[in-house]
Design an enzyme around this catalytic site. Structure first.
Site, PDB file in Angstrom:
ATOM      1  N   THR A 144      35.900  33.323  -8.719  1.00  0.00           N
ATOM      2  CA  THR A 144      36.711  34.419  -9.445  1.00  0.00           C
ATOM      3  C   THR A 144      37.667  33.594 -10.673  1.00  0.00           C
ATOM      4  O   THR A 144      37.981  32.642 -10.452  1.00  0.00           O
ATOM      5  CB  THR A 144      37.642  35.049  -8.724  1.00  0.00           C
ATOM      6  OG1 THR A 144      38.617  35.960  -9.263  1.00  0.00           O
ATOM      7  CG2 THR A 144      38.489  34.158  -7.581  1.00  0.00           C
ATOM      8  N   SER A 179      47.024  34.945  -5.262  1.00  0.00           N
ATOM      9  CA  SER A 179      47.202  35.578  -3.679  1.00  0.00           C
ATOM     10  C   SER A 179      46.716  34.654  -2.644  1.00  0.00           C
ATOM     11  O   SER A 179      45.592  33.841  -3.129  1.00  0.00           O
ATOM     12  CB  SER A 179      46.363  36.823  -3.971  1.00  0.00           C
ATOM     13  OG  SER A 179      44.908  36.857  -3.817  1.00  0.00           O
ATOM     14  N   TYR A 181      43.946  35.844  -0.989  1.00  0.00           N
ATOM     15  CA  TYR A 181      42.455  35.942  -1.296  1.00  0.00           C
ATOM     16  C   TYR A 181      42.064  34.832  -2.145  1.00  0.00           C
ATOM     17  O   TYR A 181      41.101  34.090  -2.085  1.00  0.00           O
ATOM     18  CB  TYR A 181      42.204  37.254  -1.799  1.00  0.00           C
ATOM     19  CG  TYR A 181      40.938  37.465  -2.767  1.00  0.00           C
ATOM     20  CD1 TYR A 181      39.557  37.159  -2.103  1.00  0.00           C
ATOM     21  CD2 TYR A 181      41.170  37.645  -4.152  1.00  0.00           C
ATOM     22  CE1 TYR A 181      38.775  37.286  -2.954  1.00  0.00           C
ATOM     23  CE2 TYR A 181      39.972  37.531  -5.003  1.00  0.00           C
ATOM     24  CZ  TYR A 181      38.730  37.437  -4.393  1.00  0.00           C
ATOM     25  OH  TYR A 181      37.603  37.392  -4.952  1.00  0.00           O
ATOM     26  N   HIS A 182      42.770  34.849  -3.370  1.00  0.00           N
ATOM     27  CA  HIS A 182      42.448  33.923  -4.505  1.00  0.00           C
ATOM     28  C   HIS A 182      42.487  32.288  -4.155  1.00  0.00           C
ATOM     29  O   HIS A 182      41.764  31.485  -4.440  1.00  0.00           O
ATOM     30  CB  HIS A 182      43.249  34.086  -5.821  1.00  0.00           C
ATOM     31  CG  HIS A 182      43.020  35.215  -6.419  1.00  0.00           C
ATOM     32  ND1 HIS A 182      43.647  36.421  -6.314  1.00  0.00           N
ATOM     33  CD2 HIS A 182      42.011  35.649  -7.318  1.00  0.00           C
ATOM     34  CE1 HIS A 182      43.241  37.149  -7.172  1.00  0.00           C
ATOM     35  NE2 HIS A 182      42.315  36.918  -7.758  1.00  0.00           N
ATOM     36  N   LYS A 185      39.196  31.235  -2.153  1.00  0.00           N
ATOM     37  CA  LYS A 185      38.136  30.821  -3.518  1.00  0.00           C
ATOM     38  C   LYS A 185      38.438  29.545  -4.028  1.00  0.00           C
ATOM     39  O   LYS A 185      37.482  28.763  -4.236  1.00  0.00           O
ATOM     40  CB  LYS A 185      38.240  32.091  -4.615  1.00  0.00           C
ATOM     41  CG  LYS A 185      38.042  33.479  -4.121  1.00  0.00           C
ATOM     42  CD  LYS A 185      36.308  33.548  -3.913  1.00  0.00           C
ATOM     43  CE  LYS A 185      35.884  34.906  -3.676  1.00  0.00           C
ATOM     44  NZ  LYS A 185      34.574  35.179  -3.354  1.00  0.00           N
TER      45      LYS A 185
END
Length: 398
Positions: A144, A179, A181-182, A185
């Site tokens: 991302t 975040s 989530y990030h 990644k």
């Protein structure tokens, strides 16, 4: 080419399977249907009804004249992943099988830990299974653009070069994830880069912008082939959420001032770019990064575009800014590079408003399904750890 898609039941995965099949590729995939369960958990559903996998597979066979080889299973189960790769012997593996929502990862400790465990363990199992079963395969990993954050300098495609004491060093561009989530990644990127360097695997890490859209041309008129369309606060990306709001007469709701910028691309462009990456693998041992987006827009620019298109449909769209539940810079420099895909033949759509017209026309048919979950358009998951609905601010930038 034999292409395996992890997360084939998802928004991107189901679309990509069709896009590849239409171009003669042999496609297999796996899924645990967790996206369906996560959306149900937060009380929402896809605006476009999606069929059970049995119906999807039958429609795929009828429309493309070839089977989509499917296995239900968990990427956290190494034996399942290994057996899938041994059986299919993929030449390319597209990893779309992660929990993809920043707000979902920020709900509480349990959702944070799940996101970290699910995403990191699944990716580690994939690279270990590749090493054991298909070490010459090409891993196309969905990352991302959010890994980079919003630094006050230009963003290259993954790496930058420095000169120090007469030596040239190429280093990964610093990550500033926004975040939990990030952060997964970012960790994935480091782990895959290490696997390429250590084991000689080959991988393309796709730093993708925000995707929007209801369909690709390959879906035709068979509703069984349509992909999901989420619009809730956790799984609805910004343009998708705006179009859903416009269709039911809900104010379009940019967060904060709306001046923060991101890279965006239509679903059809995402399919084009992923396929270009698949068709142009890196050399053995190479870890490369593609920044994948069509254009950079501010959030308020996109709200104005949706309003303009909505007015064409006589929807009388309003824009009302919401208190921003996230901790992020709202006014910032943002200049990412994305030349690699362009050099390989990516032809950007460059008609965001036309894509919005298609979306609104499609969503009008499902207006009642969006209206039913209207309350989920206003976020309550906050980066400060509280849970409360954001309030509307005075209208700005109008």
């Amino acid at each position: 080419m034999r292409v395996f898609i992890a997360g084939v039941d998802g928004y991107l995965g189901w679309s990509l399977a069709q896009y590849l099949a239409a171009r003669g590729h042999e496609v297999a995939g796996c899924d645990l249907f967790l996206r369906r369960k996560w959306v149900e958990e937060i009380g929402s559903h896809s605006a476009i009804p999606i069929r059970p996998m049995e119906e999807r597979l039958a429609a795929f066979q009828e429309n493309f004249g070839r089977e989509l080889i499917f296995g239900e299973g968990d990427l956290r189960n190494y034996d399942f992943v290994l057996e899938a790769f041994k059986s299919f012997q993929p030449e390319a593996i597209v990893h779309l099988g992660e929990m993809p929502s920043a707000p979902y990862s920020m709900i509480d400790v349990n959702h944070c830990v799940f996101t970290q465990t699910n995403n990191l363990v699944g990716t580690l199992n994939i690279i270990y299974a590749m090493k054991a079963a298909c070490p010459q395969a090409h891993l196309v990993k969905l990352g991302t653009m959010g890994e980079y954050g919003t630094p006050n300098i230009d963003i290259p495609e993954g790496f930058f070069t420095i000169e120090y004491r007469g030596r040239t060093e190429t280093l990964p561009f610093p990550r500033q994830a926004g975040s939990w989530y990030h952060q997964t990644k970012v960790h994935d990127s480091h782990n895959i880069m290490f696997a390429c360097k250590t084991w000689g695997l080959r991988s393309t890490d796709i730093m993708q912008g925000v995707v929007f859209g209801t369909r690709i041309d390959e879906m035709g008129e068979d509703e069984r082939l349509l992909t999901r369309f989420d619009f809730d606060e956790c799984f609805g990306t910004v343009i998708n959420r705006y179009c859903a709001e416009a269709v039911i007469g809900h104010p379009i709701s940019p967060f904060g001032t709306g001046k923060h910028s991101r890279g965006f691309l239509p679903l059809r462009d995402s399919m084009q770019c992923l396929t270009i990456a698949i068709n142009n693998p890196p050399k053995e041992g190479e870890y490369r990064i593609f920044n994948q987006f069509e254009e950079v827009y501010s959030i308020i620019e996109l709200a104005e575009k949706v309003k303009k298109v909505g007015d064409e449909f006589e929807l009388n769209v309003e824009i009302m800014n919401l208190e921003n539940p996230r901790i992020e810079m709202e006014e910032h420099y943002y200049n990412p590079d994305h030349r690699h895909l362009l050099h390989l033949g990516y032809k950007p759509t460059h008609d965001v408003e036309q894509e919005m017209r298609i979306m609104i026309q499609d969503l009008i048919k499902y207006r009642d399904r969006i209206e039913e979950k209207r309350e989920l358009l206003i976020p309550e998951v906050r980066w400060d750890g509280t849970r409360r609905k954001s309030r509307f601010l005075r209208e700005v930038n109008r």
